[in-house]
Design an enzyme around this catalytic site. Structure first.
Site, PDB file in Angstrom:
ATOM      1  N   GLY A  15       4.937   0.659   0.314  1.00 41.82           N
ATOM      2  CA  GLY A  15       4.784   1.961   0.944  1.00 41.82           C
ATOM      3  C   GLY A  15       5.416   1.926   2.323  1.00 41.82           C
ATOM      4  N   LYS A  21      -0.998  -2.336   8.792  1.00 43.04           N
ATOM      5  CA  LYS A  21      -0.572  -2.537  10.176  1.00 43.04           C
ATOM      6  C   LYS A  21      -1.234  -1.585  11.168  1.00 43.04           C
ATOM      7  CE  LYS A  21       3.920  -4.382   8.806  1.00 43.04           C
ATOM      8  NZ  LYS A  21       3.746  -4.221   7.346  1.00 43.04           N
ATOM      9  N   ASN A  29       0.361   1.167  -3.368  1.00 43.26           N
ATOM     10  CA  ASN A  29       1.049   2.431  -3.620  1.00 43.26           C
ATOM     11  C   ASN A  29       1.658   2.480  -5.014  1.00 43.26           C
ATOM     12  OD1 ASN A  29       1.088   3.711  -0.761  1.00 43.26           O
ATOM     13  ND2 ASN A  29       1.610   1.565  -0.476  1.00 43.26           N
ATOM     14  N   GLU A  79      -1.976   6.615  -2.667  1.00 41.99           N
ATOM     15  CA  GLU A  79      -2.237   5.346  -1.995  1.00 41.99           C
ATOM     16  C   GLU A  79      -3.681   4.929  -2.236  1.00 41.99           C
ATOM     17  OE1 GLU A  79      -0.804   5.454   2.086  1.00 41.99           O
ATOM     18  OE2 GLU A  79       0.396   7.197   1.543  1.00 41.99           O
ATOM     19  N   HIS A  84     -12.082  -4.464  -1.548  1.00 38.85           N
ATOM     20  CA  HIS A  84     -12.147  -5.891  -1.863  1.00 38.85           C
ATOM     21  C   HIS A  84     -11.089  -6.566  -0.998  1.00 38.85           C
ATOM     22  CE1 HIS A  84     -12.503  -9.559  -4.247  1.00 38.85           C
ATOM     23  NE2 HIS A  84     -11.183  -9.600  -4.295  1.00 38.85           N
ATOM     24  N   TYR A  91       2.500  -6.821  -4.606  1.00 37.89           N
ATOM     25  CA  TYR A  91       3.626  -5.953  -4.960  1.00 37.89           C
ATOM     26  C   TYR A  91       4.179  -6.395  -6.312  1.00 37.89           C
ATOM     27  CZ  TYR A  91       3.510  -4.667  -0.044  1.00 37.89           C
ATOM     28  OH  TYR A  91       3.112  -4.230   1.190  1.00 37.89           O
TER      29      TYR A  91
END
Length: 155
Positions: A15, A21, A29, A79, A84, A91
């Site tokens: 994404g 961040k 995503n 999204e 967890h 990815y």
């Protein structure tokens, strides 16, 4: 929404990198083709449900469907924040999601802090809702047991 619960799966794609961040709330995503194939009556907003990565365990999740007004996205996205802690990124793995309930519409926020606070509130509400018997039973739905390699929308 007549389409709930709604089941879908797809490969996790990169994404914007904001979830981890900027928000401290990592998201997985879905690719555009999964988002584009959502039923017409699944409106934008924040939902809750169950998710698994590959053939892994099923966890509680919240998912944002829409344009994320705070960030002024031009493409609709989906999204998923799985409640967890994962040891590493996933990815390219298959994400399996069962959306079982609606929390709130999308909205803009006047600060990053108020957005984070709202998301944290969504997570807490999702945890409560998913402990209800009618939602808890969906954690064991056959959807999470079937072949994980097939990408699909619907059940």
């Amino acid at each position: 929404m007549r389409s709930l619960p709604f089941f879908c799966r797809g490969q996790v794609v990169r994404g914007f990198g904001r979830g981890s961040k900027q928000l401290g709330i990592p998201t997985a995503n879905f690719p555009e083709q999964v988002v584009d194939n959502l039923p017409a009556d699944v409106s934008t907003g924040i939902y809750y449900g169950w998710a698994s990565v590959g053939s892994g365990d099923v966890h509680k999740m919240v998912v944002s469907i829409g344009w994320n007004p705070y960030y002024k996205n031009v493409k609709k996205s989906m999204e998923t924040h799985i409640i967890h802690t994962f040891k590493e990124d996933f990815y390219g793995e298959i994400l399996n999601v069962a959306i079982v309930g609606y929390l709130r519409p999308e909205k803009n926020f006047d600060s990053l802090e108020s957005l984070i606070s709202a998301i944290q509130g969504d997570i807490e509400e999702a945890k409560k809702q998913l402990d209800l018997p009618e939602h808890l039973k969906l954690k064991d739905d056959n959807f999470f047991q079937v072949s994980k390699g097939k990408i699909m929308n619907g059940h």
